[in-house]
Design an enzyme around this catalytic site. Structure first.
Site, PDB file in Angstrom:
ATOM      1  N   GLY A 122       0.813  -1.212   0.000  1.00  0.00           N
ATOM      2  CA  GLY A 122       0.000   0.000   0.000  1.00  0.00           C
ATOM      3  C   GLY A 122       0.843   1.256   0.000  1.00  0.00           C
ATOM      4  O   GLY A 122       2.032   1.241  -0.320  1.00  0.00           O
TER       5      GLY A 122
ATOM      6  N   GLN B 199      15.407  -8.481  -2.500  1.00  0.00           N
ATOM      7  CA  GLN B 199      14.105  -9.125  -2.528  1.00  0.00           C
ATOM      8  C   GLN B 199      13.854  -9.775  -3.892  1.00  0.00           C
ATOM      9  O   GLN B 199      13.358 -10.904  -3.980  1.00  0.00           O
ATOM     10  CB  GLN B 199      13.008  -8.107  -2.227  1.00  0.00           C
ATOM     11  CG  GLN B 199      11.597  -8.658  -2.339  1.00  0.00           C
ATOM     12  CD  GLN B 199      10.562  -7.643  -1.905  1.00  0.00           C
ATOM     13  OE1 GLN B 199      10.207  -7.556  -0.744  1.00  0.00           O
ATOM     14  NE2 GLN B 199      10.081  -6.846  -2.845  1.00  0.00           N
TER      15      GLN B 199
ATOM     16  N   LYS C  52      14.412  -1.509  -6.851  1.00  0.00           N
ATOM     17  CA  LYS C  52      14.944  -0.836  -5.651  1.00  0.00           C
ATOM     18  C   LYS C  52      15.195  -1.846  -4.541  1.00  0.00           C
ATOM     19  O   LYS C  52      16.170  -1.755  -3.809  1.00  0.00           O
ATOM     20  CB  LYS C  52      13.986   0.254  -5.160  1.00  0.00           C
ATOM     21  CG  LYS C  52      14.548   1.032  -3.963  1.00  0.00           C
ATOM     22  CD  LYS C  52      13.674   2.222  -3.613  1.00  0.00           C
ATOM     23  CE  LYS C  52      12.399   1.788  -2.937  1.00  0.00           C
ATOM     24  NZ  LYS C  52      12.643   1.294  -1.550  1.00  0.00           N
TER      25      LYS C  52
ATOM     26  N   GLY D 181       6.441   4.714  -8.112  1.00  0.00           N
ATOM     27  CA  GLY D 181       7.154   3.466  -8.327  1.00  0.00           C
ATOM     28  C   GLY D 181       6.197   2.310  -8.540  1.00  0.00           C
ATOM     29  O   GLY D 181       6.355   1.507  -9.472  1.00  0.00           O
ATOM     30  N   HIS D 182       5.182   2.226  -7.666  1.00  0.00           N
ATOM     31  CA  HIS D 182       4.160   1.197  -7.839  1.00  0.00           C
ATOM     32  C   HIS D 182       3.408   1.397  -9.163  1.00  0.00           C
ATOM     33  O   HIS D 182       3.074   0.431  -9.857  1.00  0.00           O
ATOM     34  CB  HIS D 182       3.153   1.243  -6.683  1.00  0.00           C
ATOM     35  CG  HIS D 182       3.751   0.981  -5.339  1.00  0.00           C
ATOM     36  ND1 HIS D 182       3.890   1.973  -4.395  1.00  0.00           N
ATOM     37  CD2 HIS D 182       4.242  -0.150  -4.783  1.00  0.00           C
ATOM     38  CE1 HIS D 182       4.433   1.465  -3.307  1.00  0.00           C
ATOM     39  NE2 HIS D 182       4.667   0.186  -3.508  1.00  0.00           N
TER      40      HIS D 182
END
Length: 281
Positions: free
Chosen positions: A30, A152, A148, A35-36
């Site tokens: 959220g 991950q 970024k 970026g999202h």
């Protein structure tokens, strides 16, 4: 369309499957930003249907981290998703996603022993568990992650390979502010003075890139240049600065002969920010 129920979400994607429609998935916690948005737009270009999950995952936060304070605004997030043509926003309750007596974990070794993994024990176990759950529920053809969070991306790619998930992990470029600061949901916590100080992250990476462009191939020299830049900022406290192999994430100290990742994590005041660049030799 906001979907809260796992059963309802499964039914929707099952119907899409019957219709032969491909699904692109964008996992988020959220507080959506540009970026999202770039991930969603990429997913929309490459798939018939796009699902965005909005879930602040408790299992990836440590005891002294900002889970309770993490920014949440589901109405704003849904409005942006609707504007971008997202077909479903999946936002389950933690009580439904996680069983009280759960005993299953997902652990990717080696790649999680360095960088953020060494600083945040258990973090990537939480990431892998929740991502595996969403992959299982949504059955997407592709899932989109921001570069970024380079560690991950590497960890999730390895999990997908090792567990034979039938999907593609798509890593998308870092989106930056005009002054170079990497977009992050945590940027809202920065005071104006801290916001200015945060520019030291990108500035240090640009120094390293310039050195590489001019032929520098000694990892220790590059690391020293990064550190020299960051320590000049009084509000910055270094968590880590490393030169690592792009695939294995193992730290390099001598001559650079292959593709590298330069990841950094720096506290600006109390806010921990990360950034990185990759460089092909």
């Amino acid at each position: 369309m906001l979907v809260k129920s796992i059963k309802e979400m499964r039914g929707i994607v099952k119907q899409w499957g019957k219709e032969g429609l491909s699904v692109g998935y964008v996992p988020t916690m959220g507080a959506l930003h540009e970026g999202h948005q770039s991930l969603i737009e990429r997913a929309a270009l490459e798939n018939d249907r796009v699902v965005v999950s909005v879930f602040v995952n408790p299992t990836q936060f440590g005891p002294n981290e900002d889970f309770d304070a993490y920014p949440r605004d589901i109405e704003k997030d849904c409005a942006l998703c609707e504007k971008l043509g997202v077909h479903a926003v999946f936002s389950p309750d933690a009580q439904e996603l996680y069983f009280p007596n759960r005993s299953t974990t997902v652990h990717v070794s080696a790649l999680t022993d360095v960088l953020c993994g060494s600083k945040r024990p258990g973090h990537f176990d939480g990431v892998c568990l929740v991502v595996a759950k969403f992959f299982n529920i949504l059955q997407p053809e592709r899932a989109y992650f921001g570069q970024k969070d380079a560690q991950q991306v590497a960890v999730v790619k390895r999990m997908v390979r090792d567990l034979n998930f039938d999907l593609e992990i798509v890593a998308c470029p870092i989106v930056r502010e005009l002054d170079g600061l990497a977009k992050s949901s945590r940027n809202v916590y920065l005071s104006p003075q801290e916001r200015e100080a945060a520019l030291v992250l990108n500035r240090s990476l640009e120094i390293a890139k310039s050195a590489l462009d001019h032929g520098e191939r000694n990892a220790s020299v590059l690391k020293a240049a990064l550190l020299s830049c960051i320590v000049q900022e009084p509000l910055a406290e270094i968590d880590y600065v490393e030169i690592v192999d792009s695939e294995s994430l193992q730290v390099l100290k001598g001559k650079i002969t292959r593709s590298i990742l330069i990841p950094i994590a720096v506290y600006i005041g109390k806010i921990r920010l990360i950034d990185n660049i990759t460089y092909e030799i």
